[in-house]
Design a protein around this motif. Structure first.
Motif, PDB file in Angstrom:
ATOM      1  N   GLY A  98      -6.822   2.136  15.613  1.00 33.61           N
ATOM      2  CA  GLY A  98      -7.445   0.819  15.801  1.00 33.61           C
ATOM      3  C   GLY A  98      -6.837  -0.184  14.836  1.00 33.61           C
ATOM      4  O   GLY A  98      -5.622  -0.209  14.653  1.00 33.61           O
ATOM      5  N   ASN A  99      -7.684  -0.982  14.204  1.00 37.48           N
ATOM      6  CA  ASN A  99      -7.195  -1.982  13.251  1.00 37.48           C
ATOM      7  C   ASN A  99      -7.399  -1.564  11.802  1.00 37.48           C
ATOM      8  O   ASN A  99      -7.142  -2.340  10.890  1.00 37.48           O
ATOM      9  CB  ASN A  99      -7.847  -3.337  13.512  1.00 37.48           C
ATOM     10  CG  ASN A  99      -7.364  -3.944  14.808  1.00 37.48           C
ATOM     11  OD1 ASN A  99      -6.233  -3.717  15.230  1.00 37.48           O
ATOM     12  ND2 ASN A  99      -8.216  -4.708  15.460  1.00 37.48           N
ATOM     13  N   GLN A 100      -7.907  -0.345  11.592  1.00 37.75           N
ATOM     14  CA  GLN A 100      -8.108   0.200  10.240  1.00 37.75           C
ATOM     15  C   GLN A 100      -7.412   1.557  10.147  1.00 37.75           C
ATOM     16  O   GLN A 100      -7.765   2.478  10.884  1.00 37.75           O
ATOM     17  CB  GLN A 100      -9.601   0.402   9.961  1.00 37.75           C
ATOM     18  CG  GLN A 100     -10.417  -0.861   9.940  1.00 37.75           C
ATOM     19  CD  GLN A 100     -10.242  -1.628   8.640  1.00 37.75           C
ATOM     20  OE1 GLN A 100      -9.899  -1.066   7.611  1.00 37.75           O
ATOM     21  NE2 GLN A 100     -10.462  -2.926   8.688  1.00 37.75           N
ATOM     22  N   LEU A 101      -6.435   1.668   9.285  1.00 38.73           N
ATOM     23  CA  LEU A 101      -5.702   2.923   9.105  1.00 38.73           C
ATOM     24  C   LEU A 101      -5.949   3.451   7.700  1.00 38.73           C
ATOM     25  O   LEU A 101      -5.723   2.745   6.716  1.00 38.73           O
ATOM     26  CB  LEU A 101      -4.198   2.703   9.316  1.00 38.73           C
ATOM     27  CG  LEU A 101      -3.279   3.889   9.062  1.00 38.73           C
ATOM     28  CD1 LEU A 101      -3.596   5.056   9.996  1.00 38.73           C
ATOM     29  CD2 LEU A 101      -1.815   3.472   9.208  1.00 38.73           C
ATOM     30  N   GLN A 102      -6.427   4.690   7.624  1.00 38.83           N
ATOM     31  CA  GLN A 102      -6.641   5.327   6.330  1.00 38.83           C
ATOM     32  C   GLN A 102      -5.606   6.445   6.173  1.00 38.83           C
ATOM     33  O   GLN A 102      -5.503   7.332   7.009  1.00 38.83           O
ATOM     34  CB  GLN A 102      -8.042   5.918   6.239  1.00 38.83           C
ATOM     35  CG  GLN A 102      -8.315   6.542   4.874  1.00 38.83           C
ATOM     36  CD  GLN A 102      -9.682   7.193   4.827  1.00 38.83           C
ATOM     37  OE1 GLN A 102      -9.905   8.200   5.468  1.00 38.83           O
ATOM     38  NE2 GLN A 102     -10.580   6.597   4.056  1.00 38.83           N
ATOM     39  N   LEU A 103      -4.836   6.362   5.109  1.00 36.47           N
ATOM     40  CA  LEU A 103      -3.838   7.381   4.789  1.00 36.47           C
ATOM     41  C   LEU A 103      -4.065   7.888   3.382  1.00 36.47           C
ATOM     42  O   LEU A 103      -4.311   7.102   2.463  1.00 36.47           O
ATOM     43  CB  LEU A 103      -2.415   6.818   4.878  1.00 36.47           C
ATOM     44  CG  LEU A 103      -1.894   6.403   6.246  1.00 36.47           C
ATOM     45  CD1 LEU A 103      -0.514   5.772   6.105  1.00 36.47           C
ATOM     46  CD2 LEU A 103      -1.832   7.587   7.188  1.00 36.47           C
ATOM     47  N   THR A 104      -3.971   9.196   3.216  1.00 34.49           N
ATOM     48  CA  THR A 104      -3.963   9.791   1.883  1.00 34.49           C
ATOM     49  C   THR A 104      -2.528  10.191   1.615  1.00 34.49           C
ATOM     50  O   THR A 104      -1.916  10.914   2.409  1.00 34.49           O
ATOM     51  CB  THR A 104      -4.901  11.009   1.809  1.00 34.49           C
ATOM     52  OG1 THR A 104      -6.222  10.578   2.163  1.00 34.49           O
ATOM     53  CG2 THR A 104      -4.926  11.584   0.406  1.00 34.49           C
ATOM     54  N   VAL A 105      -1.975   9.678   0.525  1.00 35.52           N
ATOM     55  CA  VAL A 105      -0.556   9.888   0.224  1.00 35.52           C
ATOM     56  C   VAL A 105      -0.371  10.351  -1.216  1.00 35.52           C
ATOM     57  O   VAL A 105      -1.213  10.109  -2.084  1.00 35.52           O
ATOM     58  CB  VAL A 105       0.271   8.600   0.465  1.00 35.52           C
ATOM     59  CG1 VAL A 105       0.272   8.202   1.920  1.00 35.52           C
ATOM     60  CG2 VAL A 105      -0.197   7.450  -0.400  1.00 35.52           C
ATOM     61  N   LEU A 106       0.735  11.002  -1.423  1.00 38.64           N
ATOM     62  CA  LEU A 106       1.191  11.356  -2.761  1.00 38.64           C
ATOM     63  C   LEU A 106       2.372  10.437  -3.033  1.00 38.64           C
ATOM     64  O   LEU A 106       3.417  10.532  -2.382  1.00 38.64           O
ATOM     65  CB  LEU A 106       1.594  12.832  -2.810  1.00 38.64           C
ATOM     66  CG  LEU A 106       1.881  13.435  -4.170  1.00 38.64           C
ATOM     67  CD1 LEU A 106       0.705  13.254  -5.117  1.00 38.64           C
ATOM     68  CD2 LEU A 106       2.184  14.918  -4.021  1.00 38.64           C
ATOM     69  N   LYS A 107       2.176   9.505  -3.952  1.00 38.79           N
ATOM     70  CA  LYS A 107       3.155   8.449  -4.185  1.00 38.79           C
ATOM     71  C   LYS A 107       4.495   8.983  -4.691  1.00 38.79           C
ATOM     72  O   LYS A 107       4.540   9.820  -5.575  1.00 38.79           O
ATOM     73  CB  LYS A 107       2.618   7.428  -5.189  1.00 38.79           C
ATOM     74  CG  LYS A 107       1.315   6.770  -4.794  1.00 38.79           C
ATOM     75  CD  LYS A 107       1.410   5.984  -3.526  1.00 38.79           C
ATOM     76  CE  LYS A 107       1.972   4.615  -3.752  1.00 38.79           C
ATOM     77  NZ  LYS A 107       2.164   3.868  -2.522  1.00 38.79           N
ATOM     78  N   GLY A 108       5.583   8.481  -4.076  1.00 40.13           N
ATOM     79  CA  GLY A 108       6.935   8.752  -4.535  1.00 40.13           C
ATOM     80  C   GLY A 108       7.388  10.190  -4.478  1.00 40.13           C
ATOM     81  O   GLY A 108       8.324  10.573  -5.172  1.00 40.13           O
ATOM     82  N   MET A 109       6.781  10.998  -3.651  1.00 39.01           N
ATOM     83  CA  MET A 109       7.118  12.427  -3.597  1.00 39.01           C
ATOM     84  C   MET A 109       8.542  12.666  -3.105  1.00 39.01           C
ATOM     85  O   MET A 109       9.219  13.559  -3.569  1.00 39.01           O
ATOM     86  CB  MET A 109       6.105  13.130  -2.685  1.00 39.01           C
ATOM     87  CG  MET A 109       6.275  14.607  -2.614  1.00 39.01           C
ATOM     88  SD  MET A 109       5.798  15.342  -4.175  1.00 39.01           S
ATOM     89  CE  MET A 109       6.098  17.039  -3.805  1.00 39.01           C
TER      90      MET A 109
ATOM     91  N   TYR B  62       0.823  -1.211   0.000  1.00 36.66           N
ATOM     92  CA  TYR B  62       0.000   0.000   0.000  1.00 36.66           C
ATOM     93  C   TYR B  62       0.858   1.262   0.000  1.00 36.66           C
ATOM     94  O   TYR B  62       0.505   2.251  -0.621  1.00 36.66           O
ATOM     95  CB  TYR B  62      -0.912   0.043   1.239  1.00 36.66           C
ATOM     96  CG  TYR B  62      -1.946  -1.035   1.275  1.00 36.66           C
ATOM     97  CD1 TYR B  62      -3.135  -0.897   0.558  1.00 36.66           C
ATOM     98  CD2 TYR B  62      -1.753  -2.187   2.025  1.00 36.66           C
ATOM     99  CE1 TYR B  62      -4.102  -1.888   0.598  1.00 36.66           C
ATOM    100  CE2 TYR B  62      -2.722  -3.182   2.071  1.00 36.66           C
ATOM    101  CZ  TYR B  62      -3.886  -3.028   1.349  1.00 36.66           C
ATOM    102  OH  TYR B  62      -4.837  -4.000   1.380  1.00 36.66           O
ATOM    103  N   LEU B  63       1.957   1.211   0.734  1.00 36.87           N
ATOM    104  CA  LEU B  63       2.818   2.383   0.901  1.00 36.87           C
ATOM    105  C   LEU B  63       4.227   2.061   0.430  1.00 36.87           C
ATOM    106  O   LEU B  63       4.642   0.906   0.412  1.00 36.87           O
ATOM    107  CB  LEU B  63       2.873   2.799   2.381  1.00 36.87           C
ATOM    108  CG  LEU B  63       1.529   3.145   3.016  1.00 36.87           C
ATOM    109  CD1 LEU B  63       1.700   3.324   4.524  1.00 36.87           C
ATOM    110  CD2 LEU B  63       0.949   4.407   2.389  1.00 36.87           C
ATOM    111  N   SER B  64       4.959   3.117   0.087  1.00 42.49           N
ATOM    112  CA  SER B  64       6.345   2.977  -0.339  1.00 42.49           C
ATOM    113  C   SER B  64       7.186   4.036   0.342  1.00 42.49           C
ATOM    114  O   SER B  64       6.684   5.106   0.713  1.00 42.49           O
ATOM    115  CB  SER B  64       6.468   3.157  -1.858  1.00 42.49           C
ATOM    116  OG  SER B  64       5.650   2.245  -2.540  1.00 42.49           O
ATOM    117  N   ASN B  65       8.462   3.742   0.467  1.00 44.25           N
ATOM    118  CA  ASN B  65       9.388   4.741   1.000  1.00 44.25           C
ATOM    119  C   ASN B  65       9.290   6.001   0.145  1.00 44.25           C
ATOM    120  O   ASN B  65       9.273   5.923  -1.079  1.00 44.25           O
ATOM    121  CB  ASN B  65      10.819   4.224   0.976  1.00 44.25           C
ATOM    122  CG  ASN B  65      11.017   2.956   1.784  1.00 44.25           C
ATOM    123  OD1 ASN B  65      10.134   2.534   2.520  1.00 44.25           O
ATOM    124  ND2 ASN B  65      12.175   2.356   1.654  1.00 44.25           N
TER     125      ASN B  65
END
Length: 110
Positions: A74-85, A43-46
């Motif tokens: 909790g057990n559900q994490l919502q993140l809004t990200v800009l990929k590879g910034m 889901y996420l990248s460095n």
């Protein structure tokens, strides 16, 4: 921008991500490292820039505020990200060319 929803099996399971930055560091929040065997993997990248955590804008969050929002998800994490910034440059190409001229054992008397 991308919104990801990450699920973990229990509160004892780590999300598998490290964050860096925050308002107190004068650096935008970002994903520093993702454990490849964690819920965050895939889901996420460095280098992804964190724009929101659980619907809260991350723009003015301190590092600790961001950490607390992630911890309290909790057990559900919502993140809004800009990929590879904030991708780091590939440093493996910075290897020395030719023989290495310094050795701590070179001048050692025997």
């Amino acid at each position: 921008m991308t919104t990801v929803n990450i699920t973990r099996q229990s509160m004892n399971q780590p999300w598998g991500l490290k964050i860096a930055g925050g308002r107190d560091f004068s650096v935008p929040l970002q994903i520093k490292k993702v454990d490849p065997s964690s819920p965050a993997a895939g889901y996420l990248s460095n280098g992804d820039a964190i724009k929101a955590i659980g619907g809260h804008s991350a723009e003015d969050l301190t590092h600790m505020q961001a950490h607390q929002l992630i911890k309290s998800a909790g057990n559900q994490l919502q993140l809004t990200v800009l990929k590879g910034m904030y991708e780091e440059p590939n440093l493996t190409s910075l290897k020395p060319k030719g023989p290495i001229k310094f050795s701590p054992w070179r001048n050692k008397q025997q």
